[in-house]
Design a protein around this motif. Structure first.
Motif, short mmCIF file in Angstrom:
data_model
loop_
_atom_site.label_atom_id
_atom_site.label_comp_id
_atom_site.label_asym_id
_atom_site.label_seq_id
_atom_site.Cartn_x
_atom_site.Cartn_y
_atom_site.Cartn_z
N GLU A 158 -6.80 7.46 -3.55
CA GLU A 158 -7.08 6.74 -4.80
C GLU A 158 -6.14 5.54 -4.93
O GLU A 158 -6.59 4.42 -5.20
CB GLU A 158 -6.89 7.68 -6.00
N SER A 159 -4.85 5.78 -4.71
CA SER A 159 -3.89 4.69 -4.85
C SER A 159 -4.12 3.60 -3.80
O SER A 159 -3.95 2.41 -4.07
CB SER A 159 -2.47 5.26 -4.75
N GLU B 120 -4.97 11.72 -4.18
CA GLU B 120 -4.21 10.71 -4.93
C GLU B 120 -3.76 9.58 -4.01
O GLU B 120 -3.69 8.42 -4.42
CB GLU B 120 -3.00 11.34 -5.63
N ARG C 247 -7.12 1.61 -4.99
CA ARG C 247 -6.79 0.79 -6.16
C ARG C 247 -5.92 -0.40 -5.78
O ARG C 247 -6.16 -1.52 -6.22
CB ARG C 247 -6.06 1.63 -7.21
N SER C 248 -4.88 -0.15 -4.95
CA SER C 248 -3.97 -1.27 -4.67
C SER C 248 -4.55 -2.22 -3.63
O SER C 248 -4.26 -3.41 -3.67
CB SER C 248 -2.58 -0.76 -4.25
N LEU D 60 0.83 -1.21 0.00
CA LEU D 60 0.00 0.00 0.00
C LEU D 60 0.87 1.26 0.00
O LEU D 60 1.97 1.26 0.54
CB LEU D 60 -0.90 0.01 1.24
N PRO D 61 0.34 2.35 -0.59
CA PRO D 61 1.09 3.60 -0.56
C PRO D 61 1.13 4.17 0.87
O PRO D 61 0.25 3.90 1.67
CB PRO D 61 0.28 4.51 -1.48
#
Lengths: 389, 190
Positions: free
Chosen positions: B106-107, B103, B110-111, B89-90
């Motif tokens: 969002e990331s 963002e 998504r991940s 994960l970010p």
């Protein structure tokens, strides 16, 4: 058997020519009729899926890659659906529904590489592997079900241990059955490519790229490179290295100078490339994304590729990444000053590295290019007071 | 060991701190160990936490309407829980701009969820928890093929990130509850 030994054994064999094709096949027997009914229902859902990419030009290209690979007669019974899923995969259902993921289109470098995967999936369809898999699983679960009943009737610890062994044998056999189906589909797929106008060596190339991408992903995460040459007990597919070696060995040697359709692939993908790259970058897999951007850039850096690289580095966001990101966005805006997303990224990267005036200027250009952007008021606030962040 | 089954039995006992809980109207309550919220209507708090510093509130179940509170995410931490030894994960960084928080979310979506179709729709600066903040909207399609919408508010206070998100199916649920969620998040304070 090691991968090399296997490849040598296969070298001795000749690449199989595609078997004769019967044409409009209809399901036979209750199992297959049931499987088709389920697949038909899935296809009705699929046609309404919000993930379906509805682009006639892209559909036509993917269909052409399939038809060029397997031939017009085989291709006629297939419906192709391109889905926005950022994974390296495609699949084919019993009734002739082919699902192609956007992640596959991003990874294939040519029509021949795409055709290799589509031909493999068509091989599963032609040999009716879904049905065979279903029957194998039913036989296995029947065996285990009756085994459990019989073992429960005898209060003997030794018998229970044997039952556990039976379970492992059944599961092991099922996974091996699945791997053997994949091997057969690989052989059929390369057979179609050999018989086509496309360059069959592309099939192995795609797997070499997949291995390199997995390695790049692991290295960037600080992990060990995955072993892609060993067969796992629960592996549904043969290891990538074995597939690459097999496909290398079975590709027609005197077909290396055939066209692989790299230009056609790049042209068809061009309108979608920024979106597919964006979907990949936001999966937060730095190494794999960097590898894929570099692979696309082998044909030359474009504004969209520089911008994608900038996004990738800005998302990781280490101080040196931000300096690089600003440099990459600057390359993008130099090539295409009207690329609003690159101006935005440039502005944000510059503000984060303390170059406020330059960052504000880039953000102003972003708002001038896209005044109706969803985040316009947020960016305007950032321009007004960048030190508040 | 004298009582070999004791640990197993203890695990079966309901732990009050971890049970689903009722969040009554007008009663101030601590959220995600950091924020204080006075709910303008009754809510349910789910016991399952998607992240170490996250907490989910819902009315009809989290797939139909979920308010997720992220409290005090420190630099280097992801928003959600991730498999041990697999950093997928970010991470939040205190060098991030508020404009980049959408963002990050969002990331993360998504991940964590394998989501392909995710669009940030709006973003505007808007105070949250009494500090400079951002309010942003998004739309996505989850693994169940159901189009959803979301709205989030975020603020960075003393280097720590605070976010509250509201996620609901685009049809009916999102618009119907947005007003309630606005009143709920307006009541949040540190």
């Amino acid at each position: 058997m090691t991968v090399t030994a296997l490849a040598l054994a296969l070298l001795a064999a000749t690449a199989p020519a595609p078997p004769p094709y019967a044409g409009a096949y209809q399901p036979v027997g209750v199992d297959e009729i049931g499987a088709w009914a389920e697949a038909d229902e899935d296809e009705r859902q699929l046609a309404l899926s919000p993930l379906l990419i509805r682009d006639a030009a892209l559909d036509a290209y993917v269909r052409r890659a399939l038809c060029d690979t397997v031939g017009a007669a085989r291709c006629a019974g297939v419906r192709v659906y391109v889905l926005r899923v950022p994974l390296f995969n495609a699949s084919m259902a019993a009734n002739g529904t082919m699902r192609v993921f956007s992640g596959l289109l991003l990874r294939a470098r040519s029509e021949a590489e795409l055709g290799a995967v589509l031909g493999h999936e068509f091989g599963h369809f032609e040999r009716r592997h879904t049905l065979a898999q279903f029957r194998a699983q039913r036989t296995g679960s029947d065996l285990l079900g009756w085994g459990a009943v019989l073992a429960a009737m005898v209060p003997d610890a030794d018998l229970r241990r044997r039952f556990a062994t039976l379970g492992r044998s059944v599961y092991g056999a099922l996974y091996r059955f699945s791997r053997d189906q994949e091997r057969e589909a690989d052989r059929l797929g390369i057979g179609y490519l050999n018989a086509s106008r496309l360059r069959p060596q592309a099939a192995a190339q795609l797997w070499h790229s997949a291995i390199a991408e997995a390695g790049a992903s692991a290295v960037a995460r600080g992990a060990h490179r995955p072993r892609l040459d060993r067969i796992g007990f629960y592996a549904s597919h043969p290891p990538e290295a074995e597939r690459a070696a097999t496909l290398d060995a079975l590709a027609l040697p005197d077909a290396t100078d055939r066209d692989d359709g790299a230009d056609r692939h790049a042209d068809a993908l061009a309108p979608w490339l920024p979106l597919f790259l964006d979907d990949q970058i936001k999966l937060n897999d730095f190494g794999a994304s960097a590898y894929l951007i570099a692979a696309c850039a082998a044909r030359g850096w474009t504004a969209a590729l520089w911008r994608a690289r900038g996004d990738l580095y800005r998302a990781r966001g280490n101080p040196h990444d931000l300096v690089n990101a600003a440099r990459f966005y600057a390359q993008a805006t130099a090539l295409d000053p009207s690329l609003a997303a690159a101006q935005r990224g440039l502005g944000l990267a510059l503000v984060r590295t303390g170059r406020l005036a330059e960052g504000q200027a880039a953000l102003r250009r972003y708002l001038a290019l896209d005044p109706a952007a969803g985040d316009a008021t947020m960016i305007a606030a950032l321009i007004a007071a960048p030190e508040d962040r | 060991m004298r009582y070999p089954l004791l640990p197993a039995l203890l695990m079966l006992l309901p732990a009050p701190a971890d049970a689903n809980a009722y969040r009554a109207q007008g009663k101030p309550v601590r959220v995600a160990r950091t924020m204080t919220v006075t709910p303008p209507r009754d809510w349910n708090q789910l016991s399952a936490r998607p992240g170490r510093k996250a907490e989910v509130w819902t009315l009809d179940g989290e797939r139909l309407n979920a308010v997720t509170w992220f409290g005090g995410i420190a630099p280097g931490e992801p928003l959600l829980r991730e498999p041990r030894r697999r950093r997928t994960l970010p991470r939040y960084s205190d060098a991030m701009l508020l404009a980049e928080i959408p963002e990050l979310l969002e990331s993360t979506y998504r991940s964590a969820g394998g989501i392909a179709d995710f669009t940030l729709t709006t973003a505007a600066s808007d105070p949250f928890l009494g500090h400079a903040g951002i309010r942003f909207g998004y739309a996505y399609v989850d693994a169940d093929d159901l189009p959803r919408r979301g709205e989030a508010r975020a603020a960075i206070v003393a280097g720590l990130l605070y976010i509250v998100t509201f996620d609901a199916p685009r049809t009916d649920y999102f618009d119907r509850l947005l007003g309630d969620v606005h009143r709920l998040t307006d009541s949040a304070a540190l």
